[in-house]
Motif scaffolding. Structure first.
Motif, PDB file in Angstrom:
ATOM      1  N   ASP A   1       0.832  -1.207   0.000  1.00 37.12           N
ATOM      2  CA  ASP A   1       0.000   0.000   0.000  1.00 37.12           C
ATOM      3  C   ASP A   1       0.866   1.257   0.000  1.00 37.12           C
ATOM      4  O   ASP A   1       0.564   2.251  -0.659  1.00 37.12           O
ATOM      5  N   PHE A   2       1.951   1.217   0.787  1.00 36.09           N
ATOM      6  CA  PHE A   2       2.860   2.363   0.846  1.00 36.09           C
ATOM      7  C   PHE A   2       3.442   2.650  -0.536  1.00 36.09           C
ATOM      8  O   PHE A   2       3.484   3.796  -0.993  1.00 36.09           O
TER       9      PHE A   2
ATOM     10  N   ALA B   1       0.678   4.060  -2.890  1.00 33.88           N
ATOM     11  CA  ALA B   1       0.287   5.432  -2.552  1.00 33.88           C
ATOM     12  C   ALA B   1       1.403   6.415  -2.875  1.00 33.88           C
ATOM     13  O   ALA B   1       1.156   7.527  -3.345  1.00 33.88           O
ATOM     14  N   ARG B   2       2.645   6.010  -2.635  1.00 31.15           N
ATOM     15  CA  ARG B   2       3.769   6.900  -2.924  1.00 31.15           C
ATOM     16  C   ARG B   2       3.875   7.168  -4.420  1.00 31.15           C
ATOM     17  O   ARG B   2       4.185   8.285  -4.841  1.00 31.15           O
TER      18      ARG B   2
ATOM     19  N   THR C   1       1.306   9.865  -5.447  1.00 31.17           N
ATOM     20  CA  THR C   1       1.419  11.192  -4.858  1.00 31.17           C
ATOM     21  C   THR C   1       2.220  12.113  -5.770  1.00 31.17           C
ATOM     22  O   THR C   1       3.310  11.767  -6.208  1.00 31.17           O
TER      23      THR C   1
ATOM     24  N   THR D   1       0.500  14.966  -0.478  1.00 28.72           N
ATOM     25  CA  THR D   1       0.497  13.886   0.505  1.00 28.72           C
ATOM     26  C   THR D   1      -0.019  14.384   1.845  1.00 28.72           C
ATOM     27  O   THR D   1      -0.806  13.705   2.524  1.00 28.72           O
TER      28      THR D   1
ATOM     29  N   ALA E   1      -3.418  12.997   3.641  1.00 28.26           N
ATOM     30  CA  ALA E   1      -3.384  12.368   4.959  1.00 28.26           C
ATOM     31  C   ALA E   1      -4.405  13.007   5.894  1.00 28.26           C
ATOM     32  O   ALA E   1      -5.110  12.309   6.638  1.00 28.26           O
TER      33      ALA E   1
ATOM     34  N   SER F   1      -4.761   4.784   6.393  1.00 30.37           N
ATOM     35  CA  SER F   1      -3.785   5.821   6.076  1.00 30.37           C
ATOM     36  C   SER F   1      -3.299   5.621   4.651  1.00 30.37           C
ATOM     37  O   SER F   1      -3.127   4.480   4.209  1.00 30.37           O
ATOM     38  N   PRO F   2      -3.077   6.717   3.896  1.00 34.47           N
ATOM     39  CA  PRO F   2      -2.640   6.556   2.502  1.00 34.47           C
ATOM     40  C   PRO F   2      -1.219   6.015   2.366  1.00 34.47           C
ATOM     41  O   PRO F   2      -0.887   5.416   1.353  1.00 34.47           O
ATOM     42  N   LEU F   3      -0.387   6.195   3.392  1.00 33.30           N
ATOM     43  CA  LEU F   3       0.995   5.761   3.292  1.00 33.30           C
ATOM     44  C   LEU F   3       1.485   4.941   4.470  1.00 33.30           C
ATOM     45  O   LEU F   3       2.356   4.084   4.319  1.00 33.30           O
TER      46      LEU F   3
END
Length: 290
Positions: free
Chosen positions: A91-92, A95-96, A99, A105, A109, A245-247
């Motif tokens: 997921d990290f 999402a990264r 962004t 970002t 968040a 959480s997005p990251l």
């Protein structure tokens, strides 16, 4: 040895349940699987047997002891467990990649945290909240259990409840390992209350300590992310705080918000809350800058 399958998964739970009763040969296989899950998930039965110092027949018996019909079914379960363990990393990365900027970002968040809090508010039941507040105010002793990121939420709750509750407040997992916490909770019983805090990826120790508290007769309160949490079926009262959480692996914002709201509700029900705050302010007056 780092156990990649420490997060709560079906396979990890099966191993944990039967581990004390395993033979030495089966324990070697279990230790190898927990220590090298990626290697084990891609290994044939012959390779796993060789690398764990066991025979093919011993591996087969180990797999059946876990409740799987075949070695193939076991490998599928291990692959599923690995996907769960690596999901936050995936997921990290996703999402990264999506962004466009640091500020984007930052705003994303904040929006996710706002959505988590709004979802937590929507799940609240007034009657359940009233019952929870009454249970905390009426408790003889309050035990708090949490680990990892949830440790900080637990410290916040400990400080707040110690100020407004007459009960002794014990942060059972604050110092030492699980053994020390179990010793604290061995004293729990009817009239006591345990607050268990955990969000994905859930702490197995927190879940076990919460179960132990319930078995001892204490009221159990769960502060977790949703009804599918392993803490939910254990709890007499549950507060759900989505931790998306997005990251990051999870966000503590909604959990902290519910903890803050709970302490505020407790303070309102105490007629001497104002005096308690005055006493605290007087005792700390010399520490203030202004």
């Amino acid at each position: 040895m780092i156990h990649a399958l420490k997060p709560t998964t079906d396979l990890a739970n099966r191993i944990a349940r039967i581990y004390p009763s395993l033979s030495n040969g089966h324990r070697r296989i279990a230790d190898h699987v927990l220590g090298f899950p990626l290697e084990s998930a891609t290994a044939s039965i012959e390779v796993l047997a060789e690398r764990s110092g066991a025979s093919n027949a011993t591996v087969t018996r180990f797999v059946r002891a876990l409740g799987y019909a075949s070695y193939g079914e076991f490998r599928v379960a291990l692959s599923d467990a690995l996907r769960l363990a690596m999901q936050p990393v995936d997921d990290f990365a996703d999402a990264r990649a999506m962004t466009e900027s640091a500020s984007g970002t930052f705003i994303a968040a904040l929006k996710m945290q706002r959505a988590n809090i709004e979802e937590a508010m929507a799940a609240l039941d007034p009657a359940s909240i009233a019952g929870l507040v009454a249970a905390i105010l009426g408790a003889r002793r309050i035990f708090i259990i949490a680990s990892g990121a949830s440790h900080h939420v637990a410290s916040f709750i400990e400080d707040g409840l110690a100020l407004y509750c007459e009960a002794d407040v014990v942060f059972a997992t604050a110092r030492g390992g699980p053994e020390r916490a179990f010793r604290h909770l061995n004293a729990a019983g009817p009239g006591d209350l345990t607050i268990a805090i955990s969000v994905p990826r859930y702490s197995r120790t927190t879940v076990q300590l919460a179960s132990h508290s319930r078995e001892k007769g204490a009221t159990v309160v769960a502060l977790t992310d949703g009804p599918t949490s392993p803490l939910a079926p254990i709890a007499d009262f549950a507060l759900f705080a989505p931790a998306r959480s997005p990251l990051l692996p999870n966000s503590p914002t909604a959990v902290f918000a519910l903890a803050d709201a709970l302490i505020t509700a407790i303070a309102r029900e105490r007629p001497d809350a104002v005096e308690a705050l005055k006493d605290l302010s007087r005792s700390l007056l010399w520490t203030f800058q202004h």
